[in-house]
Write a protein that holds these residues in place. Sequence first.
Motif, PDB file in Angstrom:
ATOM      1  N   LYS A  99      16.502  73.398 -38.249  1.00 13.57           N
ATOM      2  CA  LYS A  99      17.474  73.264 -39.345  1.00 13.57           C
ATOM      3  C   LYS A  99      18.689  74.174 -39.145  1.00 13.57           C
ATOM      4  O   LYS A  99      19.794  73.806 -39.488  1.00 13.57           O
ATOM      5  CB  LYS A  99      16.807  73.561 -40.679  1.00 13.57           C
ATOM      6  N   ASP A 100      18.454  75.386 -38.621  1.00 15.99           N
ATOM      7  CA  ASP A 100      19.559  76.312 -38.357  1.00 15.99           C
ATOM      8  C   ASP A 100      19.234  77.082 -37.073  1.00 15.99           C
ATOM      9  O   ASP A 100      18.296  77.883 -37.059  1.00 15.99           O
ATOM     10  CB  ASP A 100      19.769  77.272 -39.525  1.00 15.99           C
ATOM     11  N   SER A 116      22.549  72.974 -36.133  1.00 16.87           N
ATOM     12  CA  SER A 116      21.214  72.392 -36.179  1.00 16.87           C
ATOM     13  C   SER A 116      20.990  71.582 -34.913  1.00 16.87           C
ATOM     14  O   SER A 116      21.939  71.163 -34.255  1.00 16.87           O
ATOM     15  CB  SER A 116      21.018  71.532 -37.431  1.00 16.87           C
ATOM     16  N   PRO A 139      24.314  72.771 -40.730  1.00 18.80           N
ATOM     17  CA  PRO A 139      22.934  73.235 -40.886  1.00 18.80           C
ATOM     18  C   PRO A 139      22.110  72.184 -41.644  1.00 18.80           C
ATOM     19  O   PRO A 139      22.601  71.558 -42.583  1.00 18.80           O
ATOM     20  CB  PRO A 139      23.065  74.515 -41.719  1.00 18.80           C
ATOM     21  N   GLY A 140      20.870  71.986 -41.213  1.00 18.91           N
ATOM     22  CA  GLY A 140      19.988  71.044 -41.888  1.00 18.91           C
ATOM     23  C   GLY A 140      20.349  69.584 -41.687  1.00 18.91           C
ATOM     24  O   GLY A 140      19.870  68.719 -42.426  1.00 18.91           O
ATOM     25  N   ARG A 141      21.163  69.265 -40.685  1.00 18.87           N
ATOM     26  CA  ARG A 141      21.613  67.885 -40.465  1.00 18.87           C
ATOM     27  C   ARG A 141      20.470  66.923 -40.184  1.00 18.87           C
ATOM     28  O   ARG A 141      20.492  65.785 -40.589  1.00 18.87           O
ATOM     29  CB  ARG A 141      22.630  67.868 -39.299  1.00 18.87           C
ATOM     30  N   ASP A 143      16.406  65.548 -40.099  1.00 20.56           N
ATOM     31  CA  ASP A 143      15.135  65.587 -40.817  1.00 20.56           C
ATOM     32  C   ASP A 143      14.111  64.753 -40.051  1.00 20.56           C
ATOM     33  O   ASP A 143      14.390  64.271 -38.951  1.00 20.56           O
ATOM     34  CB  ASP A 143      15.305  65.117 -42.265  1.00 20.56           C
TER      35      ASP A 143
END
Length: 165
Positions: A99-100, A116, A139-141, A143
């Motif tokens: 995520k980061d 990310s 960040p968090g791009r 999933d």
Amino acid sequence: MFAAKAIESTEKAAFYRDLATQLKALLEGERDSIANAANTAALIFQMVPDLNWAGFYFLASDEELVLGPFQGKPACVRIAVGKGVCGTAVDLGMSMLVKDVHDFPGHIACDVDSRSELVVLLRDNDGVFGVLDLDSPTPGRFDKEDQAGIEKLASIYVSANSFED
């Protein structure tokens, strides 16, 4: 002549299904792994939103990945297995969703704008032979749906190639 078509779906699973269909059409009939890696990276970079890098690293030995075809800024050429996100994915034998990257111990900053990262394994009958790596400045791009979609694209790439000499 292949032409990428805009994907209208806002639902990720449908987006990746459509992208997989396009990748199959793009690679159909071509067996050269480098040409296919170049076109796969280009299609992903063109179609997947919010990326600043998409490309391949291939195992040159049991201890080192070497840069393959990619789209984005110039990248690190060699990554030791077990180092950075790509090398850790190979070492652990699994995809990595970060995520980061600033929170990932030992992250290798090839592009300081990347925040990310998603790394999926390339695996054939002989085992892991490389990775498909995506970076984003957000960040968090990525999933789990992105991971599943990119893993499917990686499997299409692997299936399209003849890795025989």
